[in-house]
Design a protein around this motif. Structure first.
Motif, PDB file in Angstrom:
ATOM      1  N   ARG A  69      52.150  31.879 -35.264  1.00  0.00           N
ATOM      2  CA  ARG A  69      53.145  32.187 -34.229  1.00  0.00           C
ATOM      3  C   ARG A  69      54.087  31.009 -34.105  1.00  0.00           C
ATOM      4  O   ARG A  69      53.668  29.861 -34.192  1.00  0.00           O
ATOM      5  CB  ARG A  69      52.465  32.422 -32.891  1.00  0.00           C
ATOM      6  CG  ARG A  69      51.605  33.641 -32.868  1.00  0.00           C
ATOM      7  CD  ARG A  69      50.909  33.780 -31.520  1.00  0.00           C
ATOM      8  NE  ARG A  69      49.772  34.650 -31.647  1.00  0.00           N
ATOM      9  CZ  ARG A  69      48.545  34.242 -31.898  1.00  0.00           C
ATOM     10  NH1 ARG A  69      48.285  32.977 -32.045  1.00  0.00           N
ATOM     11  NH2 ARG A  69      47.569  35.104 -31.999  1.00  0.00           N
ATOM     12  N   THR A  70      55.343  31.314 -33.877  1.00  0.00           N
ATOM     13  CA  THR A  70      56.325  30.264 -33.645  1.00  0.00           C
ATOM     14  C   THR A  70      57.366  30.789 -32.670  1.00  0.00           C
ATOM     15  O   THR A  70      57.478  32.000 -32.461  1.00  0.00           O
ATOM     16  CB  THR A  70      56.983  29.796 -34.965  1.00  0.00           C
ATOM     17  OG1 THR A  70      57.778  28.633 -34.712  1.00  0.00           O
ATOM     18  CG2 THR A  70      57.851  30.880 -35.579  1.00  0.00           C
ATOM     19  N   SER A  71      58.104  29.883 -32.078  1.00  0.00           N
ATOM     20  CA  SER A  71      59.146  30.277 -31.142  1.00  0.00           C
ATOM     21  C   SER A  71      60.174  31.162 -31.839  1.00  0.00           C
ATOM     22  O   SER A  71      60.513  30.935 -33.011  1.00  0.00           O
ATOM     23  CB  SER A  71      59.843  29.027 -30.584  1.00  0.00           C
ATOM     24  OG  SER A  71      61.018  29.391 -29.891  1.00  0.00           O
ATOM     25  N   VAL A  72      60.694  32.142 -31.121  1.00  0.00           N
ATOM     26  CA  VAL A  72      61.739  32.998 -31.692  1.00  0.00           C
ATOM     27  C   VAL A  72      62.985  32.186 -32.036  1.00  0.00           C
ATOM     28  O   VAL A  72      63.792  32.614 -32.852  1.00  0.00           O
ATOM     29  CB  VAL A  72      62.115  34.165 -30.741  1.00  0.00           C
ATOM     30  CG1 VAL A  72      60.960  35.129 -30.575  1.00  0.00           C
ATOM     31  CG2 VAL A  72      62.608  33.662 -29.401  1.00  0.00           C
TER      32      VAL A  72
ATOM     33  N   ASP B 247      56.931  35.949 -23.620  1.00  0.00           N
ATOM     34  CA  ASP B 247      56.461  34.841 -22.768  1.00  0.00           C
ATOM     35  C   ASP B 247      55.183  34.198 -23.279  1.00  0.00           C
ATOM     36  O   ASP B 247      54.343  33.752 -22.504  1.00  0.00           O
ATOM     37  CB  ASP B 247      56.248  35.315 -21.328  1.00  0.00           C
ATOM     38  CG  ASP B 247      57.475  35.064 -20.474  1.00  0.00           C
ATOM     39  OD1 ASP B 247      58.387  34.351 -20.925  1.00  0.00           O
ATOM     40  OD2 ASP B 247      57.500  35.576 -19.348  1.00  0.00           O
ATOM     41  N   PHE B 248      55.010  34.103 -24.574  1.00  0.00           N
ATOM     42  CA  PHE B 248      53.805  33.524 -25.169  1.00  0.00           C
ATOM     43  C   PHE B 248      53.751  32.011 -24.969  1.00  0.00           C
ATOM     44  O   PHE B 248      52.712  31.447 -24.666  1.00  0.00           O
ATOM     45  CB  PHE B 248      53.734  33.859 -26.657  1.00  0.00           C
ATOM     46  CG  PHE B 248      52.471  33.391 -27.314  1.00  0.00           C
ATOM     47  CD1 PHE B 248      51.306  34.120 -27.183  1.00  0.00           C
ATOM     48  CD2 PHE B 248      52.449  32.224 -28.063  1.00  0.00           C
ATOM     49  CE1 PHE B 248      50.129  33.694 -27.783  1.00  0.00           C
ATOM     50  CE2 PHE B 248      51.282  31.795 -28.665  1.00  0.00           C
ATOM     51  CZ  PHE B 248      50.120  32.526 -28.530  1.00  0.00           C
ATOM     52  N   PHE B 249      54.888  31.343 -25.159  1.00  0.00           N
ATOM     53  CA  PHE B 249      54.983  29.896 -24.974  1.00  0.00           C
ATOM     54  C   PHE B 249      55.544  29.602 -23.593  1.00  0.00           C
ATOM     55  O   PHE B 249      56.221  30.452 -22.998  1.00  0.00           O
ATOM     56  CB  PHE B 249      55.897  29.274 -26.037  1.00  0.00           C
ATOM     57  CG  PHE B 249      55.335  29.330 -27.427  1.00  0.00           C
ATOM     58  CD1 PHE B 249      54.142  28.697 -27.744  1.00  0.00           C
ATOM     59  CD2 PHE B 249      56.009  29.995 -28.439  1.00  0.00           C
ATOM     60  CE1 PHE B 249      53.622  28.734 -29.037  1.00  0.00           C
ATOM     61  CE2 PHE B 249      55.508  30.037 -29.726  1.00  0.00           C
ATOM     62  CZ  PHE B 249      54.312  29.406 -30.030  1.00  0.00           C
ATOM     63  N   PRO B 250      55.290  28.397 -23.062  1.00  0.00           N
ATOM     64  CA  PRO B 250      55.840  28.041 -21.754  1.00  0.00           C
ATOM     65  C   PRO B 250      57.359  28.200 -21.675  1.00  0.00           C
ATOM     66  O   PRO B 250      57.892  28.510 -20.617  1.00  0.00           O
ATOM     67  CB  PRO B 250      55.435  26.577 -21.574  1.00  0.00           C
ATOM     68  CG  PRO B 250      54.226  26.416 -22.408  1.00  0.00           C
ATOM     69  CD  PRO B 250      54.431  27.328 -23.592  1.00  0.00           C
TER      70      PRO B 250
END
Length: 132
Positions: free
Chosen positions: A85-88, A110-113
């Protein structure tokens, strides 16, 4: 020279501040060092024996073909699927994962802060990184 070695505590000290998150047990942390200086880390968690392992990596300039093959060899000796997983917004990581054969599976809201994540996976049967 780049080396990859297991040191979970050290890997967490690199990954958690970089991602502004914390990881929970069980996990394995790998450190990527270049000429004795830590340049990246990989956290392997979400382990389902024989099936899947989640990979979270941080570090700029750490992802040489040698490093990627080493990590792939480590993972695919244990499971048939690796999830990343990585930021969009991390277009470089998405491009690199795609070049390595990872397939985009969807968006995790909203997976990452700081926002959404792209979920990608690579199957042992589809990978071309290492000879099994």
């Amino acid at each position: 020279m780049i080396v990859v070695f297991q040191d979970t505590a050290r890997a967490l000290r690199i990954a958690e501040p970089a991602l502004n998150c914390t990881f929970s047990e069980p996990m394995i942390g790998l450190v990527i060092a270049r000429d004795g200086v830590d340049v990246g880390a990989v956290i392997l968690n979400g382990y389902t024996p024989g099936c899947n392992i989640d990979l979270t990596g941080v570090g700029r300039g750490a992802w040489t073909p040698f490093v990627v093959r080493d990590i792939a060899r480590y993972c695919f000796a244990r499971v048939k699927r690796v999830t990343a997983r990585t930021s969009v917004r991390n277009e470089a990581a998405i491009k690199s994962l795609t070049k390595l054969g990872f397939k985009r599976e969807g968006i995790m809201r909203d997976f990452f802060p700081d926002g959404d994540a792209v979920c990608m996976s690579l199957l042992r049967s589809e990978q071309r990184l290492i000879r099994l």
